[in-house]
Scaffold this motif. Structure first.
Motif, PDB file in Angstrom:
ATOM      1  N   GLU A 179      32.615-104.014 -76.059  1.00 31.52           N
ATOM      2  CA  GLU A 179      31.487-104.944 -75.924  1.00 31.52           C
ATOM      3  C   GLU A 179      30.322-104.505 -76.822  1.00 31.52           C
ATOM      4  N   ASN A 180      30.092-103.196 -76.885  1.00 32.24           N
ATOM      5  CA  ASN A 180      29.002-102.696 -77.740  1.00 32.24           C
ATOM      6  C   ASN A 180      29.294-102.924 -79.224  1.00 32.24           C
ATOM      7  N   LYS A 182      30.929-105.465 -80.398  1.00 32.22           N
ATOM      8  CA  LYS A 182      30.647-106.900 -80.632  1.00 32.22           C
ATOM      9  C   LYS A 182      29.136-107.151 -80.684  1.00 32.22           C
ATOM     10  N   THR A 183      28.404-106.530 -79.751  1.00 29.61           N
ATOM     11  CA  THR A 183      26.947-106.736 -79.723  1.00 29.61           C
ATOM     12  C   THR A 183      26.308-106.162 -80.988  1.00 29.61           C
ATOM     13  N   HIS A 184      26.831-105.013 -81.442  1.00 31.59           N
ATOM     14  CA  HIS A 184      26.307-104.404 -82.678  1.00 31.59           C
ATOM     15  C   HIS A 184      26.458-105.386 -83.847  1.00 31.59           C
ATOM     16  N   ASN A 186      26.713-108.696 -83.588  1.00 29.67           N
ATOM     17  CA  ASN A 186      25.791-109.823 -83.344  1.00 29.67           C
ATOM     18  C   ASN A 186      24.359-109.472 -83.725  1.00 29.67           C
ATOM     19  N   ASN A 187      23.937-108.247 -83.407  1.00 29.68           N
ATOM     20  CA  ASN A 187      22.576-107.823 -83.757  1.00 29.68           C
ATOM     21  C   ASN A 187      22.377-107.841 -85.269  1.00 29.68           C
TER      22      ASN A 187
ATOM     23  N   ALA B   4      26.766-117.269 -72.790  1.00 30.43           N
ATOM     24  CA  ALA B   4      26.695-116.737 -74.160  1.00 30.43           C
ATOM     25  C   ALA B   4      26.834-117.856 -75.185  1.00 30.43           C
ATOM     26  N   ASN B  50      19.951-108.635 -76.247  1.00 36.46           N
ATOM     27  CA  ASN B  50      21.141-107.807 -76.538  1.00 36.46           C
ATOM     28  C   ASN B  50      20.888-106.339 -76.210  1.00 36.46           C
ATOM     29  N   THR B  53      21.222-105.787 -72.608  1.00 36.23           N
ATOM     30  CA  THR B  53      22.643-105.817 -72.232  1.00 36.23           C
ATOM     31  C   THR B  53      23.281-104.455 -72.519  1.00 36.23           C
ATOM     32  N   ILE B  54      22.955-103.889 -73.690  1.00 37.14           N
ATOM     33  CA  ILE B  54      23.503-102.570 -74.053  1.00 37.14           C
ATOM     34  C   ILE B  54      23.031-101.531 -73.036  1.00 37.14           C
TER      35      ILE B  54
END
Lengths: 358, 107
Positions: A179-180, A182-184, A186-187, B4, B50, B53-54
């Motif tokens: 998940e991190n 994917k978020t990385h 997206n950021n 999302a 985000n 969330t992290i």
């Protein structure tokens, strides 16, 4: 009767499935490759979090109405260059998983089996001759063998228990990593969208100035030493190709350079301003393309890194399900080494793009 | 529609509207300034979402680290009975030696 019982017991223990060492080794190889590559990812991940926190601080600063050239409240005590807590915890998770893997390896190596055998032999030797007790050598050997096999069975049970309790926890950790990742991405996309938009805005503003400049002048005479406007137009069209699919731009492209028959004369100053303007546009388009290259390289790198994680998860699942037959895991080992190389290759691309974007 | 997906769609629509102003050749500098600020606010809002969330995941990760550490601590690599048997061997050997000495003294 006792001997028959011992032989039967030995047979039963021997016939039980052992620790799936091949599956364990493949899982460990896979995890170690993932772990080794993680440093690169965690550096990037921490850098992006820092950008976000800087952005947050900037926003807080904007909200502050009264000028105050020092912190509003006492900042948290944090050593200079301290690792972001999110990154630190991900590193700690990897370290604990490594330690857990070492524990499984120690059980699989079964060093205690030899120790138990030696102790059993020592004990029968010590008992031999005590109070008239005589233990024949074959019986003493059998006792040592049975003790060793019992220890092997204990280790196997310990291994299965450790795996049954630990694997689901590690799987949950891997889900968080995934998940991190994917978020990385997206950021970085959010930052890139913003930069890309601001660069295109600058380009369009420059193009507008360029159009105005040309429109304020007559076309240079054919015998002048100036470049023809049609040549400039062609060059501009080519330079703007990378941004031509952007919103609004796609409808306006190509941006026409039209001279004005009633305008001023074309002078060397106009010529040099025009050249400088087109160079500026080109430079901005290069930054725009570099930003896109950076995100594409990041996408490839993160896909390969996530692939390593998926393979490691797969190896762990196979280890958990491994019964008497060793699973075929050789392809995973080769595959993950290929992915590790891909991640490194993409990281080099990201660095090149970052330098180009500056 | 997932949360999302809904956030992503709203972001895409907002970005497009902002780009329409920023990439326009007719928009006034004031309009563009507002659009630039909106872009920054929009990006920051999503980045902070985000980040939170992290941070939430990090809290879960911390708990999982503790759990895995407990599993490691519960594993017995060495056989606890082996130590007892080894100690017993020492005691028996010593008893045998004493018995032998005693026997020699009597005879």
């Amino acid at each position: 009767m006792k001997q028959i019982l011992i032989v039967c017991l030995s047979f039963f223990i021997f016939s039980c499935a052992g620790i799936p060492t091949e599956a364990l080794n493949t899982y460990k190889t896979s995890f170690n490759s993932f772990n080794a590559t993680s440093d690169e990812f965690l550096v990037q991940f921490g850098q992006t979090i820092k950008w976000i926190k800087d952005r947050e601080a900037e926003q807080q600063g904007r909200k502050q109405r009264v000028y105050q050239p020092y912190p509003k409240a006492l900042p948290d005590s944090k050593p200079v260059g301290a690792i972001d807590p999110n990154v630190a915890e991900m590193r700690r998770a990897l370290q604990v998983i490594s330690k857990y893997n070492d524990t499984l390896t120690a059980l699989a190596e079964g060093k205690s089996i030899e120790a138990v055998g030696n102790t059993a032999s020592g004990l029968t030797n010590a008992l031999n001759g005590l109070a008239g007790l005589t233990i024949a050598a074959p019986v003493a050997n059998l006792v040592a063998t049975v003790a060793q096999e019992l220890e092997r069975a204990r280790l196997r049970e310990e291994f299965r228990n450790a795996l049954a309790k630990g694997a689901p926890i590690i799987n949950q950790m891997f889900v968080i990593f995934e998940e991190n990742i994917k978020t990385h991405y997206n950021n970085n996309v959010l930052f890139a969208n913003e930069r890309r938009t601001l660069i295109v805005e600058e380009i369009i503003d420059e193009v507008t100035l360029l159009q105005k400049l040309v429109k304020a002048h007559k076309a240079p005479a054919p015998d002048d030493k100036f470049k023809e406007v049609s040549g400039r137009q062609k060059a501009l069209n080519n330079i703007l190709v990378p941004i031509s699919k952007e919103a609004v731009v796609k409808d306006a492209y190509p941006y026409p350079l039209q001279t004005n028959s009633t305008g001023h004369d074309w002078t060397p100053s106009v010529e040099s301003n025009l050249t400088a303007s087109i160079e500026q546009i080109q430079q901005n388009v290069e930054s725009y393309s570099a930003e896109i290259d950076r995100i594409n390289a990041l996408a490839k790198s993160l896909t390969a890194y996530k692939g390593m994680l998926d393979t490691t998860k797969n190896c762990l699942d196979k280890l958990l399900a491994a019964g008497e037959e060793a699973p075929q895991l050789l392809w995973q080992a080769e595959y993950i080494l290929g992915l590790a190389f891909q991640v490194k290759q993409n990281l080099a691309e990201i660095r090149r793009a970052e330098i180009a974007a500056r | 529609m997932s949360n999302a997906k809904s956030i992503k769609d709203t972001y895409d629509d907002s970005l497009l509207e902002i780009q329409k102003v920023l990439f326009s050749q007719e928009a006034t500098p004031e309009k563009k300034e507002v659009a630039r600020q909106s872009l920054k606010d929009l990006t920051t809002a999503l980045l902070l979402h985000n980040l939170h969330t992290i941070e939430g995941r990090t809290a879960i990760l911390s708990a999982l680290i503790v759990e895995l550490q407990e599993v490691i601590n519960s594993v017995q690599i060495e056989n606890p009975l082996n130590k007892i048997a080894a100690d017993l061997t020492v005691v028996i050997t010593r008893a045998k030696d004493l018995f032998k000495e005693e026997k020699e003294q009597i005879s």
